[in-house]
Design a protein around this motif. Structure first.
Motif, PDB file in Angstrom:
ATOM      1  N   GLY A  79       0.813  -1.215   0.000  1.00 51.89           N
ATOM      2  CA  GLY A  79       0.000   0.000   0.000  1.00 51.89           C
ATOM      3  C   GLY A  79       0.844   1.263   0.000  1.00 51.89           C
ATOM      4  O   GLY A  79       0.448   2.272   0.580  1.00 51.89           O
ATOM      5  N   GLY A  80       2.025   1.216  -0.624  1.00 54.26           N
ATOM      6  CA  GLY A  80       2.900   2.379  -0.672  1.00 54.26           C
ATOM      7  C   GLY A  80       3.719   2.607   0.584  1.00 54.26           C
ATOM      8  O   GLY A  80       4.423   3.603   0.705  1.00 54.26           O
ATOM      9  N   ARG A  81       3.641   1.711   1.542  1.00 52.42           N
ATOM     10  CA  ARG A  81       4.354   1.836   2.818  1.00 52.42           C
ATOM     11  C   ARG A  81       5.327   0.668   2.968  1.00 52.42           C
ATOM     12  O   ARG A  81       4.962  -0.490   2.768  1.00 52.42           O
ATOM     13  CB  ARG A  81       3.343   1.808   3.956  1.00 52.42           C
ATOM     14  CG  ARG A  81       3.925   2.027   5.310  1.00 52.42           C
ATOM     15  CD  ARG A  81       2.789   2.164   6.335  1.00 52.42           C
ATOM     16  NE  ARG A  81       3.326   2.357   7.637  1.00 52.42           N
ATOM     17  CZ  ARG A  81       3.496   1.382   8.533  1.00 52.42           C
ATOM     18  NH1 ARG A  81       3.133   0.153   8.238  1.00 52.42           N
ATOM     19  NH2 ARG A  81       4.027   1.638   9.708  1.00 52.42           N
ATOM     20  N   ARG A  82       6.563   0.969   3.315  1.00 53.89           N
ATOM     21  CA  ARG A  82       7.568  -0.086   3.459  1.00 53.89           C
ATOM     22  C   ARG A  82       7.309  -0.899   4.725  1.00 53.89           C
ATOM     23  O   ARG A  82       7.149  -0.360   5.814  1.00 53.89           O
ATOM     24  CB  ARG A  82       8.965   0.522   3.524  1.00 53.89           C
ATOM     25  CG  ARG A  82      10.048  -0.550   3.467  1.00 53.89           C
ATOM     26  CD  ARG A  82      11.432   0.016   3.485  1.00 53.89           C
ATOM     27  NE  ARG A  82      11.751   0.390   4.858  1.00 53.89           N
ATOM     28  CZ  ARG A  82      12.530   1.406   5.196  1.00 53.89           C
ATOM     29  NH1 ARG A  82      13.064   2.157   4.278  1.00 53.89           N
ATOM     30  NH2 ARG A  82      12.767   1.669   6.454  1.00 53.89           N
ATOM     31  N   LEU A  83       7.273  -2.226   4.552  1.00 53.93           N
ATOM     32  CA  LEU A  83       7.102  -3.123   5.692  1.00 53.93           C
ATOM     33  C   LEU A  83       8.440  -3.662   6.180  1.00 53.93           C
ATOM     34  O   LEU A  83       8.706  -3.689   7.382  1.00 53.93           O
ATOM     35  CB  LEU A  83       6.200  -4.304   5.318  1.00 53.93           C
ATOM     36  CG  LEU A  83       4.777  -3.976   4.884  1.00 53.93           C
ATOM     37  CD1 LEU A  83       4.041  -5.251   4.495  1.00 53.93           C
ATOM     38  CD2 LEU A  83       4.040  -3.256   5.990  1.00 53.93           C
ATOM     39  N   TYR A  84       9.271  -4.128   5.236  1.00 55.67           N
ATOM     40  CA  TYR A  84      10.561  -4.724   5.554  1.00 55.67           C
ATOM     41  C   TYR A  84      11.595  -4.271   4.541  1.00 55.67           C
ATOM     42  O   TYR A  84      11.265  -3.965   3.403  1.00 55.67           O
ATOM     43  CB  TYR A  84      10.495  -6.262   5.518  1.00 55.67           C
ATOM     44  CG  TYR A  84       9.432  -6.849   6.388  1.00 55.67           C
ATOM     45  CD1 TYR A  84       9.624  -6.984   7.750  1.00 55.67           C
ATOM     46  CD2 TYR A  84       8.223  -7.283   5.847  1.00 55.67           C
ATOM     47  CE1 TYR A  84       8.643  -7.517   8.558  1.00 55.67           C
ATOM     48  CE2 TYR A  84       7.237  -7.818   6.636  1.00 55.67           C
ATOM     49  CZ  TYR A  84       7.444  -7.937   8.000  1.00 55.67           C
ATOM     50  OH  TYR A  84       6.469  -8.469   8.792  1.00 55.67           O
ATOM     51  N   ALA A  85      12.862  -4.270   4.947  1.00 50.15           N
ATOM     52  CA  ALA A  85      13.961  -3.948   4.042  1.00 50.15           C
ATOM     53  C   ALA A  85      15.230  -4.583   4.585  1.00 50.15           C
ATOM     54  O   ALA A  85      15.323  -4.885   5.779  1.00 50.15           O
ATOM     55  CB  ALA A  85      14.146  -2.445   3.899  1.00 50.15           C
ATOM     56  N   GLY A  86      16.202  -4.776   3.702  1.00 49.26           N
ATOM     57  CA  GLY A  86      17.458  -5.346   4.157  1.00 49.26           C
ATOM     58  C   GLY A  86      18.508  -5.361   3.066  1.00 49.26           C
ATOM     59  O   GLY A  86      18.248  -4.998   1.923  1.00 49.26           O
ATOM     60  N   LEU A  87      19.697  -5.783   3.466  1.00 49.44           N
ATOM     61  CA  LEU A  87      20.814  -5.946   2.538  1.00 49.44           C
ATOM     62  C   LEU A  87      20.950  -7.420   2.194  1.00 49.44           C
ATOM     63  O   LEU A  87      20.799  -8.277   3.059  1.00 49.44           O
ATOM     64  CB  LEU A  87      22.116  -5.443   3.160  1.00 49.44           C
ATOM     65  CG  LEU A  87      22.197  -3.955   3.450  1.00 49.44           C
ATOM     66  CD1 LEU A  87      23.475  -3.633   4.204  1.00 49.44           C
ATOM     67  CD2 LEU A  87      22.144  -3.174   2.151  1.00 49.44           C
ATOM     68  N   LYS A  88      21.258  -7.731   0.946  1.00 54.06           N
ATOM     69  CA  LYS A  88      21.396  -9.122   0.527  1.00 54.06           C
ATOM     70  C   LYS A  88      22.602  -9.803   1.158  1.00 54.06           C
ATOM     71  O   LYS A  88      22.599 -11.005   1.358  1.00 54.06           O
ATOM     72  CB  LYS A  88      21.473  -9.211  -0.994  1.00 54.06           C
ATOM     73  CG  LYS A  88      20.163  -8.842  -1.658  1.00 54.06           C
ATOM     74  CD  LYS A  88      20.257  -8.978  -3.146  1.00 54.06           C
ATOM     75  CE  LYS A  88      18.936  -8.658  -3.798  1.00 54.06           C
ATOM     76  NZ  LYS A  88      18.983  -8.818  -5.252  1.00 54.06           N
ATOM     77  N   ILE A  89      23.634  -9.037   1.497  1.00 53.83           N
ATOM     78  CA  ILE A  89      24.831  -9.643   2.085  1.00 53.83           C
ATOM     79  C   ILE A  89      24.658  -9.939   3.572  1.00 53.83           C
ATOM     80  O   ILE A  89      25.505 -10.602   4.167  1.00 53.83           O
ATOM     81  CB  ILE A  89      26.074  -8.757   1.873  1.00 53.83           C
ATOM     82  CG1 ILE A  89      25.873  -7.398   2.524  1.00 53.83           C
ATOM     83  CG2 ILE A  89      26.410  -8.634   0.413  1.00 53.83           C
ATOM     84  CD1 ILE A  89      27.114  -6.542   2.548  1.00 53.83           C
ATOM     85  N   GLU A 143      12.582   2.588   9.971  1.00 56.02           N
ATOM     86  CA  GLU A 143      13.846   1.903  10.254  1.00 56.02           C
ATOM     87  C   GLU A 143      14.892   2.254   9.211  1.00 56.02           C
ATOM     88  O   GLU A 143      14.593   2.375   8.032  1.00 56.02           O
ATOM     89  CB  GLU A 143      13.646   0.392  10.268  1.00 56.02           C
ATOM     90  CG  GLU A 143      12.989  -0.130  11.517  1.00 56.02           C
ATOM     91  CD  GLU A 143      13.930  -0.166  12.700  1.00 56.02           C
ATOM     92  OE1 GLU A 143      15.141  -0.340  12.510  1.00 56.02           O
ATOM     93  OE2 GLU A 143      13.426  -0.010  13.811  1.00 56.02           O
ATOM     94  N   VAL A 144      16.121   2.388   9.645  1.00 62.88           N
ATOM     95  CA  VAL A 144      17.242   2.693   8.762  1.00 62.88           C
ATOM     96  C   VAL A 144      18.083   1.438   8.593  1.00 62.88           C
ATOM     97  O   VAL A 144      18.358   0.732   9.560  1.00 62.88           O
ATOM     98  CB  VAL A 144      18.104   3.829   9.361  1.00 62.88           C
ATOM     99  CG1 VAL A 144      19.328   4.097   8.514  1.00 62.88           C
ATOM    100  CG2 VAL A 144      17.269   5.085   9.534  1.00 62.88           C
ATOM    101  N   VAL A 145      18.473   1.165   7.376  1.00 67.08           N
ATOM    102  CA  VAL A 145      19.367   0.044   7.094  1.00 67.08           C
ATOM    103  C   VAL A 145      20.758   0.625   6.907  1.00 67.08           C
ATOM    104  O   VAL A 145      20.997   1.392   5.972  1.00 67.08           O
ATOM    105  CB  VAL A 145      18.925  -0.724   5.827  1.00 67.08           C
ATOM    106  CG1 VAL A 145      19.893  -1.848   5.530  1.00 67.08           C
ATOM    107  CG2 VAL A 145      17.517  -1.246   5.990  1.00 67.08           C
ATOM    108  N   ALA A 146      21.673   0.286   7.815  1.00 63.15           N
ATOM    109  CA  ALA A 146      23.027   0.830   7.756  1.00 63.15           C
ATOM    110  C   ALA A 146      23.715   0.418   6.457  1.00 63.15           C
ATOM    111  O   ALA A 146      23.697  -0.740   6.076  1.00 63.15           O
ATOM    112  CB  ALA A 146      23.841   0.338   8.954  1.00 63.15           C
ATOM    113  N   GLY A 147      24.273   1.396   5.763  1.00 65.12           N
ATOM    114  CA  GLY A 147      24.992   1.130   4.531  1.00 65.12           C
ATOM    115  C   GLY A 147      24.117   1.012   3.301  1.00 65.12           C
ATOM    116  O   GLY A 147      24.581   0.608   2.253  1.00 65.12           O
TER     117      GLY A 147
END
Length: 97
Positions: free
Chosen positions: A52-62, A73-77
């Motif tokens: 719905g246009g709102r971020r639920l989850y995020a991350g780095l593949k490594i 939430e902020v994902v470092a790097g």
């Protein structure tokens, strides 16, 4: 037993440096996969799941254990803003079976 490998590598690099080439770096496109209001966004280094246009989850593949939950939430790097510019958009539809 052969001695330490450092002299061998130094010798090879010294004599082969002209013939050694760096691998070609390819651009990995940013892909959006959408089904209804849920969008999975990914590029070469990061991913996010929006609903719905709102971020639920995020991350780095490594770092598969480092998952950011929620839009604040902020994902470092990671610059998650780069996920907004899609190079490829796939729209999935759920049909009746």
């Amino acid at each position: 037993m052969i001695g330490r490998p450092e002299p061998i590598w130094s010798y090879l690099l010294h004599h082969l440096d002209v013939r050694l080439q760096l691998p070609v770096v390819r651009h990995i496109p940013c892909v959006h996969r959408q089904c209804d209001t849920t969008v999975f966004k990914s590029n070469g280094t990061m991913w996010s799941i929006d609903q719905g246009g709102r971020r639920l989850y995020a991350g780095l593949k490594i770092n598969p254990s480092g998952i950011a939950m929620g839009p604040e939430e902020v994902v470092a790097g990671a610059d998650l803003g780069t996920l907004e510019r899609a190079d490829v958009c796939e729209v999935l539809t759920a049909g009746e079976f």
